[in-house]
Design an enzyme around this catalytic site. Structure first.
Site, PDB file in Angstrom:
ATOM      1  N   PRO A   9       0.793  -1.231   0.000  1.00 17.82           N
ATOM      2  CA  PRO A   9       0.000   0.000   0.000  1.00 17.82           C
ATOM      3  C   PRO A   9       0.827   1.284   0.000  1.00 17.82           C
ATOM      4  CG  PRO A   9      -0.143  -1.130   2.121  1.00 17.82           C
ATOM      5  CD  PRO A   9       0.505  -2.083   1.157  1.00 17.82           C
ATOM      6  N   ASN A  10       0.332   2.226  -0.759  1.00 26.01           N
ATOM      7  CA  ASN A  10       0.867   3.593  -0.865  1.00 26.01           C
ATOM      8  C   ASN A  10       2.164   3.699  -1.664  1.00 26.01           C
ATOM      9  OD1 ASN A  10      -1.223   4.851   0.786  1.00 26.01           O
ATOM     10  ND2 ASN A  10      -0.300   3.723   2.475  1.00 26.01           N
ATOM     11  N   ARG A  17       4.607  11.073  -2.284  1.00 20.49           N
ATOM     12  CA  ARG A  17       4.548  10.706  -0.871  1.00 20.49           C
ATOM     13  C   ARG A  17       5.882  10.982  -0.147  1.00 20.49           C
ATOM     14  NH1 ARG A  17       4.878   4.442   0.989  1.00 20.49           N
ATOM     15  NH2 ARG A  17       4.152   4.845   3.085  1.00 20.49           N
ATOM     16  N   TYR A  22      11.098   8.821   0.902  1.00 17.48           N
ATOM     17  CA  TYR A  22      10.968   7.834  -0.170  1.00 17.48           C
ATOM     18  C   TYR A  22      11.524   8.303  -1.519  1.00 17.48           C
ATOM     19  CZ  TYR A  22       7.888   5.683   3.274  1.00 17.48           C
ATOM     20  OH  TYR A  22       7.398   5.115   4.414  1.00 17.48           O
ATOM     21  N   ASN A  73       8.125  -5.703  -1.077  1.00 18.24           N
ATOM     22  CA  ASN A  73       8.042  -4.550  -0.185  1.00 18.24           C
ATOM     23  C   ASN A  73       6.567  -4.469   0.217  1.00 18.24           C
ATOM     24  OD1 ASN A  73       7.949  -2.172   1.206  1.00 18.24           O
ATOM     25  ND2 ASN A  73       9.031  -0.954  -0.339  1.00 18.24           N
ATOM     26  N   ALA A  76       3.303  -0.906   4.633  1.00 18.94           N
ATOM     27  CA  ALA A  76       2.764  -0.922   6.003  1.00 18.94           C
ATOM     28  C   ALA A  76       2.331  -2.322   6.450  1.00 18.94           C
ATOM     29  CB  ALA A  76       1.592   0.047   6.106  1.00 18.94           C
ATOM     30  N   ASP A  86       2.203 -15.795   6.314  1.00 24.08           N
ATOM     31  CA  ASP A  86       1.732 -17.175   6.120  1.00 24.08           C
ATOM     32  C   ASP A  86       1.737 -17.569   4.646  1.00 24.08           C
ATOM     33  OD1 ASP A  86       1.389 -17.413   8.839  1.00 24.08           O
ATOM     34  OD2 ASP A  86      -0.806 -17.349   8.795  1.00 24.08           O
ATOM     35  N   GLU A  97      13.102  -9.291   1.191  1.00 25.02           N
ATOM     36  CA  GLU A  97      12.312  -8.157   1.698  1.00 25.02           C
ATOM     37  C   GLU A  97      13.046  -6.856   1.376  1.00 25.02           C
ATOM     38  OE1 GLU A  97      12.364  -7.964   5.998  1.00 25.02           O
ATOM     39  OE2 GLU A  97      10.586  -6.684   6.078  1.00 25.02           O
ATOM     40  N   HIS A  99      12.863  -2.481   1.780  1.00 22.11           N
ATOM     41  CA  HIS A  99      12.261  -1.215   2.223  1.00 22.11           C
ATOM     42  C   HIS A  99      13.098  -0.077   1.673  1.00 22.11           C
ATOM     43  CE1 HIS A  99       9.487  -3.319   4.711  1.00 22.11           C
ATOM     44  NE2 HIS A  99      10.492  -4.034   5.182  1.00 22.11           N
ATOM     45  N   SER A 101      13.022   3.111   2.725  1.00 28.60           N
ATOM     46  CA  SER A 101      13.548   3.869   3.868  1.00 28.60           C
ATOM     47  C   SER A 101      14.235   2.909   4.837  1.00 28.60           C
ATOM     48  CB  SER A 101      12.404   4.604   4.575  1.00 28.60           C
ATOM     49  OG  SER A 101      11.509   3.666   5.150  1.00 28.60           O
ATOM     50  N   ARG A 106      13.357   4.223  12.287  1.00 27.47           N
ATOM     51  CA  ARG A 106      12.073   4.935  12.319  1.00 27.47           C
ATOM     52  C   ARG A 106      11.254   4.555  13.555  1.00 27.47           C
ATOM     53  NH1 ARG A 106       9.349   4.887   6.563  1.00 27.47           N
ATOM     54  NH2 ARG A 106       8.014   6.372   7.696  1.00 27.47           N
ATOM     55  N   ARG A 110       7.419   0.336  13.480  1.00 26.03           N
ATOM     56  CA  ARG A 110       8.001  -0.203  12.226  1.00 26.03           C
ATOM     57  C   ARG A 110       9.133  -1.194  12.507  1.00 26.03           C
ATOM     58  NH1 ARG A 110       5.724   3.293   8.234  1.00 26.03           N
ATOM     59  NH2 ARG A 110       5.321   5.295   9.194  1.00 26.03           N
TER      60      ARG A 110
END
Ligand code: DQA
Length: 149
Positions: A9-10, A17, A22, A73, A76, A86, A97, A99, A101, A106, A110
């Site tokens: 999301p986002n 943003r 970012y 990624n 949130a 799962d 994984e 990210h 940022s 942070r 997070r």
């Protein structure tokens, strides 16, 4: 070799943003960068973004048998989603994984990643270049699994 990049999301709001966190690159720029990276590396890639947890779970499940590895990624959902954790465990595909940022520096909320435990590595805080690192790492991992050079 076929890889799937999932963005949560986002992330479609990149460039608009919180640019201090970012960066100024738009989501379309990021997709192009990922596709160019894959092309240079000689692998097939698909990029998918959703603001919906279930849609991400559906894509992870559908990746089984269709892709060799995932870059995720979860945005949130990283910090909340047992369902994504799962799903990653269920399909058992090598996953990195990412990210943009540096989440370790942070907010306290997070600091938990439900995704991490299902991943072979985490790349955090390297901006959108982190996707390139993740793709390289994943390719090396898959090749070593298949015993290729
Ligand atoms: C993010 C970090 C998350 O904490 C945040 O919710 C995001 C983006 C990152 O790429 O830095 O949406 O995953």
């Amino acid at each position: 070799m076929k890889l799937l990049v999932l963005n949560g999301p986002n992330l479609n709001m990149l460039g608009i943003r919180e640019p201090a966190l970012y960066g100024n690159r738009s989501y379309a720029d990021l997709v192009r960068f990922i596709e160019d990276t894959a092309k240079d590396a000689g692998v097939e890639i698909e990029v998918f973004q959703s603001n919906h947890e279930g849609a991400l779970v559906d894509r992870i499940q559908a990746a089984m048998g269709a892709f060799d590895g995932l870059v995720v990624n979860a945005a949130a959902y990283t910090h909340t989603s047992v369902a994504i954790h799962d799903a990653l465990k269920a399909v058992g595909l090598p996953t990195v994984e990412v990210h943009i940022s540096d989440v370790s520096k942070r907010e306290a909320y997070r600091q938990i990643s439900y995704v991490r435990e299902a991943c072979i590595a985490t790349i955090s805080g390297h901006g959108t270049d982190g996707y390139l690192e993740a793709i390289d790492l994943l390719i090396d991992h898959i090749k070593s699994m298949k015993n290729e050079t």
